[in-house]
Design an enzyme around this catalytic site. Structure first.
Site, PDB file in Angstrom:
ATOM      1  N   HIS A  59       1.291  11.251  30.923  1.00  0.00           N
ATOM      2  CA  HIS A  59       1.138  11.542  32.360  1.00  0.00           C
ATOM      3  C   HIS A  59       1.861  12.837  32.710  1.00  0.00           C
ATOM      4  O   HIS A  59       1.435  13.892  32.276  1.00  0.00           O
ATOM      5  CB  HIS A  59       1.597  10.362  33.213  1.00  0.00           C
ATOM      6  CG  HIS A  59       0.791   9.138  32.979  1.00  0.00           C
ATOM      7  ND1 HIS A  59      -0.511   9.011  33.418  1.00  0.00           N
ATOM      8  CD2 HIS A  59       1.070   7.985  32.330  1.00  0.00           C
ATOM      9  CE1 HIS A  59      -0.990   7.839  33.049  1.00  0.00           C
ATOM     10  NE2 HIS A  59      -0.061   7.194  32.385  1.00  0.00           N
ATOM     11  N   ASP A  60       2.945  12.769  33.465  1.00  0.00           N
ATOM     12  CA  ASP A  60       3.649  13.997  33.840  1.00  0.00           C
ATOM     13  C   ASP A  60       5.006  14.119  33.155  1.00  0.00           C
ATOM     14  O   ASP A  60       5.872  14.848  33.613  1.00  0.00           O
ATOM     15  CB  ASP A  60       3.795  14.098  35.355  1.00  0.00           C
ATOM     16  CG  ASP A  60       4.562  12.922  35.940  1.00  0.00           C
ATOM     17  OD1 ASP A  60       4.895  11.986  35.196  1.00  0.00           O
ATOM     18  OD2 ASP A  60       4.823  12.943  37.155  1.00  0.00           O
ATOM     19  N   SER A  61       5.183  13.425  32.054  1.00  0.00           N
ATOM     20  CA  SER A  61       6.423  13.519  31.273  1.00  0.00           C
ATOM     21  C   SER A  61       6.132  14.276  29.976  1.00  0.00           C
ATOM     22  O   SER A  61       5.233  13.905  29.223  1.00  0.00           O
ATOM     23  CB  SER A  61       6.959  12.124  30.933  1.00  0.00           C
ATOM     24  OG  SER A  61       7.333  11.449  32.110  1.00  0.00           O
TER      25      SER A  61
END
Length: 105
Positions: A59-61
């Protein structure tokens, strides 16, 4: 079919099902933004591979080895710039006009 875990609708491919225009309109913006986020992640992954640096993301990691964080930051910024300097909304509008010429946008 409803279960405790989910609802499943079984349909025939020949069924003509109604489209909820309100739900379609409200779902498009967040899904489009999510597609841009995933494109940024993919571009970053390609850049990290080009640089020969280990990288992973969910995801956004984004993760890499501690010694490679500065390289990852540079790759993140470069891919972000490359993506968002494109005329994304203009290209989207053009594709809609080409795909749906009878619809007024």
């Amino acid at each position: 079919v409803s279960t405790l875990a989910q609802d499943v609708m079984v349909t025939d491919s020949l069924d003509v099902l109604p489209v909820d225009k309100r739900k379609q309109r409200s779902a498009f913006p967040p899904n489009f933004v999510h597609s841009l986020d995933s494109t940024h992640m993919l571009l970053t992954a390609v850049e990290m591979e080009r640089r020969g640096v280990m990288f992973t993301a969910v995801h956004d990691s984004y993760w890499t080895h501690a010694g490679d964080v500065d390289i990852m930051h540079a790759a993140l910024r470069r891919s972000f710039y490359d993506l968002y300097t494109q005329p994304i909304l203009e290209q989207l509008e053009e594709s809609f006009h080409l795909r749906y010429p009878s619809v007024d946008f």
